[in-house]
Design an enzyme around this catalytic site. Structure first.
Site, mmCIF file in Angstrom:
data_model
loop_
_atom_site.group_PDB
_atom_site.id
_atom_site.type_symbol
_atom_site.label_atom_id
_atom_site.label_comp_id
_atom_site.label_asym_id
_atom_site.label_seq_id
_atom_site.Cartn_x
_atom_site.Cartn_y
_atom_site.Cartn_z
ATOM 1 N N GLU A 252 0.816 -1.205 0.000
ATOM 2 C CA GLU A 252 0.000 0.000 0.000
ATOM 3 C C GLU A 252 0.862 1.272 0.000
ATOM 4 O O GLU A 252 1.762 1.440 0.821
ATOM 5 C CB GLU A 252 -0.929 -0.014 1.221
ATOM 6 C CG GLU A 252 -1.850 1.180 1.348
ATOM 7 C CD GLU A 252 -2.721 1.428 0.135
ATOM 8 O OE1 GLU A 252 -3.341 0.475 -0.349
ATOM 9 O OE2 GLU A 252 -2.776 2.571 -0.341
ATOM 10 N N THR A 294 -5.823 1.675 -5.513
ATOM 11 C CA THR A 294 -5.408 0.268 -5.396
ATOM 12 C C THR A 294 -6.099 -0.591 -6.459
ATOM 13 O O THR A 294 -5.474 -1.448 -7.091
ATOM 14 C CB THR A 294 -5.758 -0.336 -4.022
ATOM 15 O OG1 THR A 294 -5.274 0.521 -3.016
ATOM 16 C CG2 THR A 294 -5.126 -1.708 -3.850
#
Ligand code: GP9
Ligand code: MN
Length: 629
Positions: A252, A294
């Site tokens: 992330e 994402t």
């Protein structure tokens, strides 16, 4: 023309106040780059021109209705501006319609959203407050029934101003509306409100595109992809991981600038740095995500297509026919899964994963998530990896398992006991905290490698790690400049900061640092080639990263690109090595010769991005037979 007692009509007061507010927002709250006096001028007049147009419409109503119209359009307009501000604080981007329909995600943002709202934001509604008070106290005096002649003149004036504004914008940026990638340019030139209207038109156009598509478009696109962007892949690396498990770790918000770097004299990512020494590390690897963050990075690596210029493909086109990595791996006897301890519907993952052929999704319900073991967005990375090991052990082999970490996510919250490095000291709280969560994630990955080794999984697997997208937006220019010790935060630097780590770890191999430019679209063909699966029957925009003959440019979703020698962004052509600005393209202050080097690629990249959009918006792969050789 109107009754004597009328001073300055309310609609003009409203237009002036609202125009001024919008201008202040454009200038100081959005990070809009202004390259010349003309751009400054357009940015200045646009808010007033737009506000005048909307409020002048009020004169066509009866007196009482005028007040209502002005009050409520002012409130709605202000809310639109404000929502964009809040969104911009997180994403340095403007809202698009497809994003609005992703309300379910907004609800999950929780702590992130609260951090984006400031108490002094109330000042952004001062104009509304003033107009509402004026309307209540002096409404009757500030409105009247205007004469026909007045109405005609006032309205004609507003149209003339609009046309004038657009003409200036078009001169400043030819083909403004045709080149749709750059939202900042649109807002800068036609303003936030017309941008939203334009976005709505685009939205319905892309919706209609599927209905109208009949597959004829695909022939040309498929030829292009086969010839230009899809290759056989490196022979040397073909099949070197055949039959092995593939463990893919999406890290992330991890950017490359922290790799092999220090903060207050301390290494930020000690484990990843040591891992790189025994892996293939692509140091010039760029993320290519857009608003889908994402999910965009997932979409790109699964499909080797570009994400949507607006919204997230995971939401807007989750039902399309794709020819995705999990599907191809499944056909080659791989068990495919995703492990990510978040709500399964976030980014519409459950629907998309099912469609593109994942066998299983270990979502938050597969994990024991408690107050103690979570922070920020959910389960802490260390607990996530630890709890995932039993799942890996029971998976049918060979498997492809995609892990998506969570802790290093904005606002980068971390419990004190988990912090093993100091915060940075700058004006950006976000950047200051970032180093701590990055370090935490680094340690979590180290633990993960230990588990893999202890269980023996390591020996039968290859492990691929990738940063999904940027973590520090250019809202933190000042702090970033300070950390990187740069004099100026240029558009060149911004592009270079879009590099994210890409690490291919093959146990038993030494690896090396690879400097050639690369992007997320290249991941799918790379994995297929490593596993010995023919990728030349696929259609992709990327090429195998171990192939020396691969593409010599990386396109970012906003039309910027990087070649071996140049970096192009926002009409500027830079030398890639030195960052020297070579020249400008396409603006009023044209200096094309010096920037000629970038020119051949500009069209190529736009064309490629358009092809990708056509495939997605038209759902064109439903017309393609991937089994035919
Ligand atoms: C949510 C996580 C974060 O499940 O993947 O998404 P992002 O906000 O980075 O797109
Ligand atoms: Mn992310």
């Amino acid at each position: 023309m109107f009754k004597k007692k009328l001073q300055m009509p309310l609609y003009i007061i409203a237009a002036l106040l609202f125009g001024l507010k919008t201008y202040i927002v454009y200038r100081f709250l959005f990070n809009i780059s202004l390259e010349n006096g003309m751009q400054e001028f357009i940015l200045f007049i646009n808010p007033f021109v737009t506000a005048y147009f909307f409020f002048v419409l009020s004169i066509f109503f009866k007196q009482r209705r005028q007040i209502k119209y002005i009050k409520y359009s002012m409130l709605i307009g202000s809310l639109i501006v404000y929502f964009n501000i809040v969104f911009y604080r997180n994403f340095t981007d403007f809202i698009t319609i497809p994003l609005l329909f992703q309300g379910s995600n907004a609800a999950d943002l929780g702590s992130s959203v609260l951090g984006l709202i400031k108490y002094w934001d109330i000042a952004l509604f001062l104009d509304v407050i003033i107009v509402w008070i004026l309307a209540k106290k002096y409404g009757e005096q500030l409105t009247t029934s205007f004469t026909k002649r007045y109405k005609r003149i006032a309205f004609a004036l507003s149209l003339a101003l609009l046309v004038g504004n657009y003409a200036l914008a078009e001169a400043e940026r030819p083909q403004l509306l045709q080149r749709t990638f750059d939202r900042e340019y649109l807002v800068k030139n036609i303003g936030l409100f017309y941008y939203h209207i334009y976005d709505a038109v685009l939205h319905s156009k892309s919706k209609a595109q599927r209905v109208l598509a009949d597959g004829n478009e695909l022939a040309e696109i498929a030829d292009y992809m086969k010839e230009e962007t899809t290759t056989k892949g490196s022979e040397e690396f073909h099949g070197i991981a055949e039959g092995k498990n593939v463990i893919f770790v999406s890290l992330e918000s991890l950017q490359s600038f922290v790799i092999d770097n220090t903060m207050n004299g301390e290494e930020v990512t000690p484990f990843l740095n040591s891992l790189i020494d025994e892996s293939y590390y692509f140091e010039n690897f760029y993320h290519q995500t857009e608003q889908g963050k994402t999910s965009d990075s997932e979409f790109i690596i699964e499909n080797s297509l570009y994400p949507s210029p607006r919204g997230a493909v995971y939401f807007t086109h989750a039902q399309n026919d794709f020819h995705s990595l999990p599907e191809i791996l499944g056909e080659n006897d791989y068990y495919t899964s995703v492990l990510h301890p978040n709500n399964k519907s976030f980014w519409n993952r459950d629907v998309m994963y099912d469609n593109i052929g994942y066998d299983h999704f270990y979502d938050d319900t597969a994990y024991d998530v408690t107050d103690e073991n979570s922070v920020g967005w959910g389960l802490k990375d260390k607990d996530f990896f630890e709890q995932s090991i039993p799942y890996l052990e029971e998976m049918p082999q060979p498997y492809y398992a995609k892990f998506i970490t969570l802790t290093n996510h904005y606002p980068f919250d971390l419990d004190e006991e988990d912090a093993t490095i100091d915060q940075y000291d700058s004006n950006s709280n976000t950047l200051n905290k970032y180093f701590q969560t990055v370090r935490y994630m680094d340690e979590a990955v180290e633990d993960f490698f230990d588990y893999l080794k202890e269980t023996g999984i390591y020996d039968d697997s290859i492990i691929i790690l990738m940063g999904d997208h940027y973590g520090i937006s250019d809202f933190h220019k000042k702090a970033m400049k300070m950390y990187l010790d740069e004099d100026e935060y240029t558009d060149y630097l911004h592009v270079q900061l879009q590099r994210v780590p890409f690490i291919v770890h093959i146990p038993g191999q030494e690896g090396k640092v690879i400097s050639k430019i690369a992007g997320q679209v290249d991941v799918k063909p790379t994995i297929l080639n490593l596993l010995g699966i023919d990728s030349d029957t696929d259609l992709s925009f990327g090429t195998d990263l171990f192939d020396d003959e691969r593409k010599d440019y990386v396109a970012l979703r906003d039309g910027s690109f990087i070649t071996d020698d140049y970096v192009y962004t926002k009409d500027q052509c830079y030398d890639r090595e030195t960052g020297e600005l070579l020249g400008l393209i396409n603006t009023a202050t044209d200096d094309e010769d010096e920037a000629a080097a970038c020119k051949p690629y500009i069209e190529k990249v736009e064309n490629e991005l358009n092809y990708s959009d056509q495939i997605i918006f038209g759902d064109l792969f439903r017309f393609y037979d991937f089994d035919k050789k």
